[in-house]
Design a protein around this motif. Structure first.
Motif, PDB file in Angstrom:
ATOM      1  N   MET A 129      31.933  83.777 -72.436  1.00 38.08           N
ATOM      2  CA  MET A 129      30.806  84.177 -73.275  1.00 38.08           C
ATOM      3  C   MET A 129      29.511  83.634 -72.708  1.00 38.08           C
ATOM      4  SD  MET A 129      32.213  83.329 -77.057  1.00 38.08           S
ATOM      5  CE  MET A 129      33.893  83.706 -77.497  1.00 38.08           C
ATOM      6  N   THR A 130      28.423  84.223 -73.179  1.00 36.22           N
ATOM      7  CA  THR A 130      27.097  83.717 -72.816  1.00 36.22           C
ATOM      8  C   THR A 130      26.850  82.409 -73.571  1.00 36.22           C
ATOM      9  OG1 THR A 130      25.953  84.838 -74.633  1.00 36.22           O
ATOM     10  CG2 THR A 130      26.223  86.090 -72.562  1.00 36.22           C
ATOM     11  N   PRO A 131      25.883  81.611 -73.127  1.00 39.90           N
ATOM     12  CA  PRO A 131      25.585  80.372 -73.857  1.00 39.90           C
ATOM     13  C   PRO A 131      25.269  80.616 -75.341  1.00 39.90           C
ATOM     14  CG  PRO A 131      24.505  80.343 -71.731  1.00 39.90           C
ATOM     15  CD  PRO A 131      25.092  81.715 -71.897  1.00 39.90           C
ATOM     16  N   ARG A 134      28.541  81.322 -77.168  1.00 42.23           N
ATOM     17  CA  ARG A 134      29.347  80.102 -77.311  1.00 42.23           C
ATOM     18  C   ARG A 134      28.781  79.217 -78.422  1.00 42.23           C
ATOM     19  NH1 ARG A 134      28.909  80.100 -71.767  1.00 42.23           N
ATOM     20  NH2 ARG A 134      27.616  78.218 -71.802  1.00 42.23           N
ATOM     21  N   ARG A 135      27.473  79.134 -78.500  1.00 40.82           N
ATOM     22  CA  ARG A 135      26.840  78.318 -79.543  1.00 40.82           C
ATOM     23  C   ARG A 135      27.203  78.846 -80.932  1.00 40.82           C
ATOM     24  NH1 ARG A 135      22.262  77.822 -82.730  1.00 40.82           N
ATOM     25  NH2 ARG A 135      21.439  75.702 -82.848  1.00 40.82           N
ATOM     26  N   ILE A 136      27.157  80.152 -81.111  1.00 41.39           N
ATOM     27  CA  ILE A 136      27.511  80.762 -82.393  1.00 41.39           C
ATOM     28  C   ILE A 136      28.948  80.407 -82.764  1.00 41.39           C
ATOM     29  CG2 ILE A 136      27.949  82.969 -83.554  1.00 41.39           C
ATOM     30  CD1 ILE A 136      25.517  84.068 -81.887  1.00 41.39           C
ATOM     31  N   VAL A 137      29.861  80.512 -81.802  1.00 39.52           N
ATOM     32  CA  VAL A 137      31.274  80.222 -82.071  1.00 39.52           C
ATOM     33  C   VAL A 137      31.471  78.737 -82.357  1.00 39.52           C
ATOM     34  CG1 VAL A 137      33.612  80.236 -81.091  1.00 39.52           C
ATOM     35  CG2 VAL A 137      32.106  82.209 -80.771  1.00 39.52           C
ATOM     36  N   SER A 149      36.426  72.272 -80.890  1.00 40.93           N
ATOM     37  CA  SER A 149      36.225  73.209 -79.785  1.00 40.93           C
ATOM     38  C   SER A 149      35.478  72.538 -78.649  1.00 40.93           C
ATOM     39  CB  SER A 149      35.452  74.440 -80.264  1.00 40.93           C
ATOM     40  OG  SER A 149      34.175  74.068 -80.742  1.00 40.93           O
ATOM     41  N   ARG A 150      35.688  73.099 -77.458  1.00 38.92           N
ATOM     42  CA  ARG A 150      35.025  72.586 -76.257  1.00 38.92           C
ATOM     43  C   ARG A 150      34.812  73.750 -75.301  1.00 38.92           C
ATOM     44  NH1 ARG A 150      38.682  68.697 -73.486  1.00 38.92           N
ATOM     45  NH2 ARG A 150      39.344  70.466 -72.268  1.00 38.92           N
TER      46      ARG A 150
END
Length: 166
Positions: A129-131, A134-137, A149-150
């Protein structure tokens, strides 16, 4: 009357161009060079410039999880965040609310994946994913008890791994 040796002088508009206007003009030039048929609508929201792209070539922007839209956004941000216009914190390119829809998909993905991790009690890696994605997830997973998560990997292959809690 003009001839080829003496073109008419350009008349400059006296009003200064705002950040949204400058970003919109840049986006139109970029779209023209890409030979896309898209309309550009830009507006300011504080120090963020929001750009909505619409038109017949919208499907090209959104193919492959919006890779063209994300690449265009990267280019526009590079062009405007290099000290040329410090009034702009970031530029967000969107296409008819795609970002909002994608955010909802990612939150749902986080819920479903976390349920699977909790049921199977083993880690699960998601697709790259895009940054921003990833932040949303990560934020969605932070609200779910029993998982952590990591981000793992590098570059375009960076993805999220969800782990069961101890």
């Amino acid at each position: 009357m003009t001839n080829s040796q003496h073109p008419e002088p350009r008349i400059e508009d006296d009003e200064p161009e705002g950040p949204a206007d400058a970003v919109a003009r840049f986006c139109r030039q970029l779209i023209k060079r890409l030979h896309f048929a898209l309309d550009v609508d830009a507006r300011e929201d504080g120090d963020i410039v929001m750009v909505d792209l619409s038109g017949p070539d919208r499907p090209l922007l959104l193919a492959n999880t919006a890779s063209v839209l994300n690449s265009m956004e990267y280019i526009v941000n590079k062009a405007f965040r290099t000290g040329k216009d410090e009034e702009i914190a970031t530029v967000i390119l969107d296409s008819e609310h795609y970002r909002r829809q994608r955010e909802a998909e990612l939150k749902l993905l986080a819920q479903i994946a976390s349920q699977k991790v909790l049921a199977q009690r083993r880690p699960l890696s998601l697709q790259p994913m895009t940054p921003r994605e990833r932040r949303i997830v990560h934020l969605a997973l932070a609200d779910i008890a029993g998982v952590s998560s990591r981000s793992d990997g590098e570059g375009d292959q960076r993805c999220i791994t969800i782990y069961p809690g101890e």
